[in-house]
Design a protein around this motif. Structure first.
Motif, PDB file in Angstrom:
ATOM      1  N   GLY A   1      49.698  34.803  41.966  1.00 21.54           N
ATOM      2  CA  GLY A   1      49.204  36.164  42.072  1.00 21.54           C
ATOM      3  C   GLY A   1      47.941  36.386  41.252  1.00 21.54           C
ATOM      4  N   LYS A   2      47.911  35.829  40.035  1.00 19.72           N
ATOM      5  CA  LYS A   2      46.706  35.938  39.202  1.00 19.72           C
ATOM      6  C   LYS A   2      45.523  35.229  39.861  1.00 19.72           C
ATOM      7  CE  LYS A   2      46.339  37.499  35.660  1.00 19.72           C
ATOM      8  NZ  LYS A   2      45.957  38.876  35.261  1.00 19.72           N
TER       9      LYS A   2
ATOM     10  N   ASP B   1      44.055  37.334  42.544  1.00 23.91           N
ATOM     11  CA  ASP B   1      43.246  38.414  41.982  1.00 23.91           C
ATOM     12  C   ASP B   1      41.908  37.886  41.481  1.00 23.91           C
ATOM     13  OD1 ASP B   1      42.457  40.870  40.878  1.00 23.91           O
ATOM     14  OD2 ASP B   1      43.373  40.384  38.959  1.00 23.91           O
ATOM     15  N   GLU B   2      41.938  36.864  40.642  1.00 19.99           N
ATOM     16  CA  GLU B   2      40.713  36.396  39.997  1.00 19.99           C
ATOM     17  C   GLU B   2      39.732  35.784  40.984  1.00 19.99           C
ATOM     18  OE1 GLU B   2      39.535  33.007  36.733  1.00 19.99           O
ATOM     19  OE2 GLU B   2      41.001  34.533  36.151  1.00 19.99           O
TER      20      GLU B   2
ATOM     21  N   ALA C   1      42.725  38.337  47.370  1.00 25.56           N
ATOM     22  CA  ALA C   1      43.444  39.558  47.747  1.00 25.56           C
ATOM     23  C   ALA C   1      42.464  40.679  48.089  1.00 25.56           C
ATOM     24  CB  ALA C   1      44.370  39.994  46.606  1.00 25.56           C
ATOM     25  N   GLY C   2      41.441  40.851  47.254  1.00 24.89           N
ATOM     26  CA  GLY C   2      40.460  41.895  47.511  1.00 24.89           C
ATOM     27  C   GLY C   2      39.719  41.688  48.817  1.00 24.89           C
TER      28      GLY C   2
ATOM     29  N   PRO D   1      52.550  43.586  40.205  1.00 27.92           N
ATOM     30  CA  PRO D   1      51.401  42.748  40.577  1.00 27.92           C
ATOM     31  C   PRO D   1      51.092  42.775  42.067  1.00 27.92           C
ATOM     32  CG  PRO D   1      52.782  41.598  38.990  1.00 27.92           C
ATOM     33  CD  PRO D   1      53.526  42.846  39.376  1.00 27.92           C
TER      34      PRO D   1
ATOM     35  N   LEU E   1      47.583  44.137  43.671  1.00 33.61           N
ATOM     36  CA  LEU E   1      46.724  43.267  44.474  1.00 33.61           C
ATOM     37  C   LEU E   1      46.328  43.940  45.783  1.00 33.61           C
ATOM     38  CD1 LEU E   1      48.448  39.799  43.948  1.00 33.61           C
ATOM     39  CD2 LEU E   1      46.162  40.448  43.197  1.00 33.61           C
TER      40      LEU E   1
ATOM     41  N   SER F   1      35.485  47.969  42.157  1.00 32.14           N
ATOM     42  CA  SER F   1      35.665  46.948  43.175  1.00 32.14           C
ATOM     43  C   SER F   1      34.331  46.475  43.728  1.00 32.14           C
ATOM     44  CB  SER F   1      36.545  47.488  44.312  1.00 32.14           C
ATOM     45  OG  SER F   1      35.925  48.592  44.936  1.00 32.14           O
TER      46      SER F   1
ATOM     47  N   ARG G   1      32.796  44.117  41.230  1.00 32.27           N
ATOM     48  CA  ARG G   1      33.531  42.844  41.248  1.00 32.27           C
ATOM     49  C   ARG G   1      33.153  42.041  42.482  1.00 32.27           C
ATOM     50  NH1 ARG G   1      37.915  40.561  38.914  1.00 32.27           N
ATOM     51  NH2 ARG G   1      39.207  39.188  40.181  1.00 32.27           N
TER      52      ARG G   1
ATOM     53  N   THR H   1      44.458  31.573  34.325  1.00 33.36           N
ATOM     54  CA  THR H   1      45.384  32.248  35.233  1.00 33.36           C
ATOM     55  C   THR H   1      46.834  31.905  34.913  1.00 33.36           C
ATOM     56  OG1 THR H   1      45.034  30.437  36.832  1.00 33.36           O
ATOM     57  CG2 THR H   1      43.729  32.459  37.109  1.00 33.36           C
TER      58      THR H   1
END
Length: 426
Positions: A74-75, A78-79, A83-84, A120, A124, A217, A220, A277
């Motif tokens: 999951g981390k 994200d990193e 997911a985004g 989490p 996400l 966002s 990022r 992560t």
């Protein structure tokens, strides 16, 4: 003695409901008291120290490792921006069509929900998804509920959850997987119905936006860029390996971690990203791991011979054996899995499940059906669950408002799971 144990359990529920004790601490204290009431000695066979604490604490070790790996993955989602990117692509495809955007975010939430659960997963999918839905006119409560209903669609395929039920109920993973597949259509239909009905019943609202979140966002995205298209397959990798190729759960999750890393990270940056992560995954997994330690201890306590002998006649007297009564009674008891109630499988419900199996009231696979059906409700509508609290607050509404909107839909999911359980295993 059985009545005393039930009173002790009721006191434990009260302590958790009133937040006098954190759930994990309350479960450990409850286990120790049950062991003493059941006549367990301090040391030796079937004892408080050696059996309940020493053997119970690591009983769910495989689940804890699976939770850690899911949090690690999951981390990475994200990193690395996976997911985004998934959410942005769905939003761009949906354009200004509210229902299409909501259904797209629902699909991404389901995909993320197969990797990791709780807050989490909500973050996400929701960090971008909730502002996007509200921006096109989806009401706030519906937007928050869409994230949660999407996660619930992914729950039947959440590999750490398979491991938990397999270990806790002493069932093989294929048995758990088989029932989860049967539960999935109910979750999917309920989630799609929620989006279609709630978005149209409440109408379109253009009253709120998250400027700070949008700015965050955007910055990022400019810094990371969109993840490559082939990296977007990451959430499906563990699922395909575990479901399609029947690979063990931990190797499947590790494969997902490696795939995410290899498809998004330059070789010179891999070492730092892996460690960063992983450490972040430990932070996310700390709370559920502590809870699973406590659940293992509670399961060891309720399976002590003295506890089983004391509880068997009482539990048997109130447990319906007729399949129709089984469905009616346990469907009516669905609210008892909310607010950390006695049927919450991540609380005292785990102990009750252990009692039902240890006393032979129901076969373990029937208890699996009941527990997983209730978990579909808890994972969406419980105002005390972290994913519900986060999604609600981020959308600007209360968890109780989300519960009121989502509970009818997930109650039907539980009914469906209980019907399948009664028809198949009773």
């Amino acid at each position: 003695m059985g009545v005393v144990i039930l009173l002790v359990m009721a006191a434990g529920v009260a302590a958790m409901l009133t937040r006098k004790l954190p759930t994990a601490f309350a479960l450990v204290l409850l286990a120790i008291v049950i062991a003493f009431v059941a006549g367990a000695p301090l040391t030796g066979k079937n004892s408080v120290f050696d059996t309940v604490l020493q053997e119970g604490a690591p009983a769910l070790a495989a689940t804890m490792i699976a939770i850690l790996l899911g949090s690690w993955l999951g981390k990475l989602l994200d990193e690395t921006g996976i997911a985004g990117t998934l959410v942005r692509k769905i939003v761009e495809f949906g354009g200004d069509r509210p229902v299409v955007v909501a259904l797209g975010v629902l699909a991404v939430s389901a995909l993320v929900g197969t990797v990791t659960g709780s807050a989490p997963a909500a973050m996400l999918a929701g960090l971008i998804g909730i502002p996007a839905m509200i921006a096109v006119g989806i009401p706030k409560v519906t937007a928050a509920g869409t994230i949660l209903m999407g996660i619930a669609v992914g729950i039947p395929f959440e590999l750490p959850l398979w491991q938990f039920f397999s270990t806790a109920l002493e069932l093989p993973v294929p048995t758990v997987r088989g029932f989860m597949i049967k539960l999935f259509p109910f979750a999917l239909v309920a989630a799609v119905a929620y989006v279609l009905i709630e978005s149209r019943r409440r109408g379109v609202e253009h009253t709120w936006s998250l400027k700070s979140a949008a700015t965050k966002s955007t910055s990022r995205r400019e810094r990371l860029g969109d993840a490559p298209w082939y990296a977007l397959l990451t959430p499906a990798v563990p699922l395909v390996l575990a479901l399609g190729f029947e690979l063990a759960i931990i190797p499947s999750l590790l494969a997902g971690v490696l795939y995410a890393l290899l498809t998004t990270t330059r070789p010179r940056d891999m070492n730092k990203r892996l460690l960063r992560t992983l450490y972040g995954g430990f932070e996310v997994a700390a709370a559920p791991i502590a809870l699973f330690v406590a659940i293992g201890i509670l399961l060891a306590a309720v399976k002590l011979p003295g506890a089983v002998d004391a509880l068997e006649p009482l539990v048997k007297a109130v447990s319906p054996q007729n399949p129709v009564l089984f469905v009616l009674v346990f469907t009516a008891l669905v609210p008892l899995c909310l607010y950390r109630g006695p049927l919450n499988v991540f609380g005292l419900g785990a102990g009750i499940a252990g009692v039902l199996i240890a006393t032979g009231i129901y076969p373990a696979v029937a208890v699996l059906g009941m527990a997983t059906s209730y978990n579909q409700v808890f994972g969406v509508a419980d105002p005390t669950s972290t994913q519900t609290v986060w999604s609600s607050q981020y959308a600007g509404v209360s968890p109780q408002q989300v519960m009121a909107r989502t509970l009818p839909y997930v109650w039907v999911v539980a009914l469906g799971g209980l019907c399948v359980t009664a028809a198949t295993y009773l």
